[in-house]
Design a protein around this motif. Structure first.
Motif, short mmCIF file in Angstrom:
data_model
loop_
_atom_site.label_atom_id
_atom_site.label_comp_id
_atom_site.label_asym_id
_atom_site.label_seq_id
_atom_site.Cartn_x
_atom_site.Cartn_y
_atom_site.Cartn_z
N ASN A 169 0.80 -1.25 0.05
CA ASN A 169 -0.01 0.03 0.13
C ASN A 169 0.77 1.25 -0.04
OD1 ASN A 169 -2.72 1.18 0.09
ND2 ASN A 169 -2.02 1.83 2.10
N ALA A 170 1.99 1.22 0.78
CA ALA A 170 2.85 2.37 0.84
C ALA A 170 3.50 2.50 -0.73
CB ALA A 170 4.08 2.27 1.67
N VAL A 171 3.83 1.41 -1.22
CA VAL A 171 4.62 1.57 -2.94
C VAL A 171 3.42 2.29 -3.59
CG1 VAL A 171 5.24 0.25 -4.65
CG2 VAL A 171 6.17 -0.29 -2.45
N ALA A 172 2.15 1.76 -3.42
CA ALA A 172 1.24 2.32 -4.29
C ALA A 172 0.89 3.76 -4.09
CB ALA A 172 0.03 1.42 -4.00
N THR A 181 3.76 5.73 -5.44
CA THR A 181 3.95 5.67 -6.86
C THR A 181 2.66 6.63 -7.54
OG1 THR A 181 4.74 3.69 -7.14
CG2 THR A 181 3.59 4.10 -9.24
N SER A 182 1.56 6.64 -6.94
CA SER A 182 0.50 7.55 -7.31
C SER A 182 0.56 8.77 -7.30
CB SER A 182 -0.77 6.73 -6.90
OG SER A 182 -0.49 7.34 -5.24
N GLY A 183 1.46 9.22 -6.01
CA GLY A 183 1.86 10.62 -5.90
C GLY A 183 2.81 11.14 -6.81
N GLN A 184 3.72 10.14 -7.11
CA GLN A 184 4.71 10.69 -8.18
C GLN A 184 4.03 11.07 -9.53
OE1 GLN A 184 7.47 7.49 -7.87
NE2 GLN A 184 8.56 8.41 -6.33
N GLN A 185 3.02 10.21 -9.82
CA GLN A 185 2.35 10.15 -11.14
C GLN A 185 1.55 11.27 -11.07
OE1 GLN A 185 0.24 6.50 -11.16
NE2 GLN A 185 1.74 5.49 -12.53
N THR A 219 -6.90 4.11 -9.59
CA THR A 219 -6.19 2.50 -9.36
C THR A 219 -5.41 2.63 -8.02
OG1 THR A 219 -5.50 3.00 -11.95
CG2 THR A 219 -4.12 1.57 -10.43
N TYR A 220 -5.13 3.80 -7.51
CA TYR A 220 -4.48 3.49 -6.21
C TYR A 220 -5.71 3.28 -5.21
CZ TYR A 220 -3.33 5.17 -1.29
OH TYR A 220 -3.07 5.09 -0.11
N SER A 221 -6.86 3.57 -5.38
CA SER A 221 -8.09 3.15 -4.40
C SER A 221 -8.18 1.92 -4.36
CB SER A 221 -9.36 4.17 -4.92
OG SER A 221 -8.84 5.43 -4.48
N GLN A 263 -7.56 -3.45 -2.13
CA GLN A 263 -7.17 -5.03 -2.23
C GLN A 263 -6.15 -5.20 -0.80
OE1 GLN A 263 -5.65 -5.47 -6.17
NE2 GLN A 263 -7.49 -5.23 -7.03
N ASN A 264 -5.32 -4.06 -0.83
CA ASN A 264 -4.42 -4.50 0.29
C ASN A 264 -4.93 -4.32 1.68
OD1 ASN A 264 -2.30 -4.51 -1.44
ND2 ASN A 264 -1.63 -2.33 -1.49
#
Length: 254
Positions: A39-42, A45-49, A200-202, A207-208
């Motif tokens: 979840n932290a990686v997601a 990643t979403s923040g960078q995008q 996508t992040y949500s 899921q996580n």
């Protein structure tokens, strides 16, 4: 002897259940930690995008802003010259009809009159009749003929001059409109991309979280199962031991 054996069986069952509980809890915690890490990686990643999409949108607006500003300025000036907005000494000047004053003030008309009169005067002077009636008639005929020829030309020059003032403003206003539309499209694209990224992040986060919850629930189930299995094993062992003791007593075996 039966009590000692039963106690031993119960102790063994408790030890086995404890080992199962510890192992199950460790597995559940590992799954929860894996879900939290994912979840932290997601999230990162979403923040960078999102940051990249916002940077691209801001750059597009920065590049388009000069055209938008020029278009707005031109539109305001055009509206003023057309008399559609207040202010300015030349307000509504592009809507003014061609008049005799415009014809008489036309530079080409004035130049042609001056040049023609000079030619007539020189011709009359050469003939020695500068102030003669014939010279005056020639001047009148020239002026009338010139008026007939030059009025349309002056009218055309008036409209050409008006178009020359209007067309650049129209062009800039049009380019500003195109730039504004392009900026609007970039904004819509940014909104769509941001929505997709967040969606996508949500979904990933959901899921996580579900996985972590399942892992926690699995730990609880494993604990309950281990306790039940341990107790069941101990009870079965004690019952079997008691039955064995009864059989021994019945057969006279002490």
């Amino acid at each position: 002897m039966a009590v000692a054996t039963g106690t031993a069986l119960l102790g063994s069952a408790i030890v086995g259940a404890g080992a199962s509980i510890i192992g199950g809890n460790k597995a559940a915690k590992a799954q929860q930690q894996a879900a939290a890490d994912a979840n932290a990686v997601a999230e990162r990643t979403s923040g960078q995008q999102l940051a990249l999409q916002e940077k691209m949108f801001d750059k597009n607006v920065e590049l388009l802003q000069p055209s938008i500003d020029a278009g707005n300025t031109s539109r305001n000036r055009l509206m003023q010259l057309l008399g559609l907005s207040p202010g300015g000494a030349d307000n509504g000047s592009l809507m003014r009809d061609f008049s005799m004053a415009d014809y008489q003030a036309d530079p080409g008309h004035q130049f042609r009159i001056y040049q023609g009169q000079q030619a007539l005067e020189r011709s009359a002077a050469a003939r020695g009749g500068l102030l003669s009636g014939a010279a005056l008639k020639d001047t009148a005929r020239f002026s009338q003929g010139l008026a007939s020829q030059e009025y349309q030309s002056a009218f055309d020059r008036f409209n050409t001059n008006r178009s020359n003032k209007m067309n650049p403003l129209l062009s800039l206003a049009g380019s500003g409109q195109v730039a504004s539309t392009t900026a609007g499209g970039a904004g819509q694209q940014y909104a769509n991309s941001a929505g997709n990224i967040l969606g996508t992040y949500s979904a990933t986060a959901g899921q996580n979280i579900t996985g972590a919850g399942n892992a926690r629930a699995s730990g609880y189930v494993n604990t309950a199962n281990a306790i039940n299995n341990g107790l069941g094993t101990a009870i079965n062992g004690m019952q079997q031991n008691q039955l064995l003791e009864l059989l021994k007593k019945k057969e006279g075996v002490v």
